[in-house]
Motif scaffolding. Structure first.
Motif, PDB file in Angstrom:
ATOM      1  N   LEU A  56       5.514   1.847 -14.937  1.00  0.00           N
ATOM      2  CA  LEU A  56       5.034   2.597 -15.083  1.00  0.00           C
ATOM      3  C   LEU A  56       5.781   3.797 -13.731  1.00  0.00           C
ATOM      4  O   LEU A  56       6.292   3.514 -12.860  1.00  0.00           O
ATOM      5  CB  LEU A  56       3.191   2.973 -14.339  1.00  0.00           C
ATOM      6  CG  LEU A  56       2.651   3.688 -14.441  1.00  0.00           C
ATOM      7  CD1 LEU A  56       1.859   4.465 -15.318  1.00  0.00           C
ATOM      8  CD2 LEU A  56       1.717   3.867 -12.708  1.00  0.00           C
TER       9      LEU A  56
ATOM     10  N   TYR B  91      -1.859   7.883   1.510  1.00  0.00           N
ATOM     11  CA  TYR B  91      -2.297   8.014   0.322  1.00  0.00           C
ATOM     12  C   TYR B  91      -3.331   8.254   0.169  1.00  0.00           C
ATOM     13  O   TYR B  91      -4.068   8.346  -0.588  1.00  0.00           O
ATOM     14  CB  TYR B  91      -1.686   6.887  -0.812  1.00  0.00           C
ATOM     15  CG  TYR B  91      -0.718   6.721  -0.713  1.00  0.00           C
ATOM     16  CD1 TYR B  91       0.444   7.532  -1.504  1.00  0.00           C
ATOM     17  CD2 TYR B  91       0.090   5.654  -0.405  1.00  0.00           C
ATOM     18  CE1 TYR B  91       1.749   7.325  -1.841  1.00  0.00           C
ATOM     19  CE2 TYR B  91       1.506   5.146  -1.155  1.00  0.00           C
ATOM     20  CZ  TYR B  91       2.448   6.112  -1.745  1.00  0.00           C
ATOM     21  OH  TYR B  91       3.192   5.513  -1.689  1.00  0.00           O
TER      22      TYR B  91
ATOM     23  N   TYR C  52      -3.212   9.182  -6.871  1.00  0.00           N
ATOM     24  CA  TYR C  52      -2.373   7.700  -6.105  1.00  0.00           C
ATOM     25  C   TYR C  52      -3.956   6.267  -7.257  1.00  0.00           C
ATOM     26  O   TYR C  52      -3.221   5.349  -7.091  1.00  0.00           O
ATOM     27  CB  TYR C  52      -2.104   7.617  -4.546  1.00  0.00           C
ATOM     28  CG  TYR C  52      -1.842   6.091  -4.325  1.00  0.00           C
ATOM     29  CD1 TYR C  52      -0.487   5.711  -4.261  1.00  0.00           C
ATOM     30  CD2 TYR C  52      -2.698   4.791  -3.110  1.00  0.00           C
ATOM     31  CE1 TYR C  52       0.123   4.956  -3.998  1.00  0.00           C
ATOM     32  CE2 TYR C  52      -2.074   3.796  -3.548  1.00  0.00           C
ATOM     33  CZ  TYR C  52      -0.952   3.284  -3.298  1.00  0.00           C
ATOM     34  OH  TYR C  52      -0.334   1.891  -3.362  1.00  0.00           O
TER      35      TYR C  52
END
Ligand code: GDP
Ligand code: MN
Length: 337
Positions: free
Chosen positions: A35, A122, A128
């Protein structure tokens, strides 16, 4: 626990590299999956180049790249230049990626703000969270991946330190494994405060999914009452998508997702995958790929089993493997062997 004492040995037959074979090697129905964003091109190309050099140039497994935006011509050209097998560039369907409508946006925003203020890694990021939910419950539903059973997850900017002279996919298939890892560590509790409670509720309602001889004692130091935060670091995974596609995991993911925890907290795909595989598979279906030297900043796994570092001609320092770090969960893994 003592280094190298409880490792399963990989039988010699897996060490026959196909380049030394006169016939075409048998391959598994597998793909290498990444990804990535278009902006990851430089680091994505480096990861592909390294895995090709260490493994795939001999096997030529196809690669699949996924992105919620179309890949740029530059990305496709640069990746295709370094991959030895076929390459597929796929788009993530909208509903596999973005926050569902039924999420309470005010509550989600407040949670992100709070986590950002608390300096949780994050903690303030929406993208995220989308990524973690996608990696938990959607990647294996992508149309391109329907053609495959096995995948090896790779990220931009990772390193492979040893020659891999056997086929890990065939090893998984022939030994009835479902999930393979290289690094295991503790999760940040602040990202998953209600995850274990949710898991326990699910199990209470669906006890039939618990596997006999599961790995609950890797996840828990008190027989399942509390979660010890141990998980497999999912930026590396070699696994069977049929497990994610099966009834137990499908129900489990839907149950977790319905709580909104991916957005109201910051549930990672690593603890979600790890908990599922530790509860719904037998412990001997989980495989520690000790012989795959692997680095994802800031941690490196370097082979520790007798002779493995030499056999792989590994570039990593075997004395500095994360396995020996206090933050590693290798001791919990060893305990259940
Ligand atoms: P970390 O390893 O937890 O620090 O997270 P990363 O930033 O490495 O992200 C994990 C994986 O998801 C990597 O393969 C990234 O390239 C990918 N990724 C993260 N965020 C996005 C995003 O917004 N879009 C896409 N397409 N990929 C992403
Ligand atoms: Mn990463």
């Amino acid at each position: 626990w003592s280094a190298g004492s409880t490792l399963e040995e990989i039988p010699d037959k897996y060490y026959i590299a196909p380049e030394h074979n006169v016939t075409q090697p048998r391959r598994a129905n597998a793909t290498i999956l990444m990804l990535a964003r278009n902006s990851d091109a430089d680091s994505a190309v480096k990861s592909v180049r390294e895995l090709e050099d260490k493994f795939n140039r001999k096997y030529k497994y196809p690669w699949v790249f996924l992105n919620e935006e179309p890949f740029s011509e530059e990305f496709k050209k640069r990746i295709s230049n370094v991959a030895s097998g076929e390459v597929h560039f796929g788009l993530v369907p909208h509903d596999h990626w973005f926050q569902p409508d039924w999420i309470d946006e005010e509550k989600a925003t407040a949670a992100r703000k709070k986590m950002e203020d608390d300096h949780i890694i994050y903690g303030g990021s929406l993208s995220y969270r989308n990524m973690c939910r996608f990696n938990s419950g959607f990647f294996y539903r992508n149309p391109i991946l329907q053609n495959y059973r096995w995948y090896w997850r790779v990220e931009p900017d990772v390193h492979f330190h040893c020659e891999i002279d056997y086929d890990p996919f065939l090893y998984m298939e022939e030994n009835d494994k479902v999930y393979g890892f290289t690094i295991t560590m503790y999760e940040y509790l602040a990202t998953i405060p209600t995850l274990w409670d949710t898991v326990q509720k699910f199990i209470k309602e669906n006890p039939q999914y618990l596997a006999p001889e599961n790995a609950v004692n890797y996840l828990s130091d008190d027989g399942g009452k509390s979660f010890n935060l141990c998980h497999f670091w999912s930026n590396f995974e070699i696994a069977d998508m049929n497990f994610w596609r099966g009834e137990a995991y499908s129900k489990f993911f839907d149950y977790l997702d319905a709580t909104g925890g991916f957005y109201y907290e910051r549930w990672g795909d690593a603890p979600v995958h790890s908990i599922a595989v530790s509860l719904f598979a037998r412990k001997n279906q989980i495989h520690f790929f000790d012989d795959i030297g692997y680095e994802h900043n800031p941690y490196t796994h370097c082979p520790r089993g007798a002779g493995k570092w030499e056999k792989g001609k590994c570039s990593c320092n075997p004395d500095r493997s994360f396995d020996y770090d206090g933050y590693s969960c290798m001791k919990q893994w060893d305990r259940i062997q």
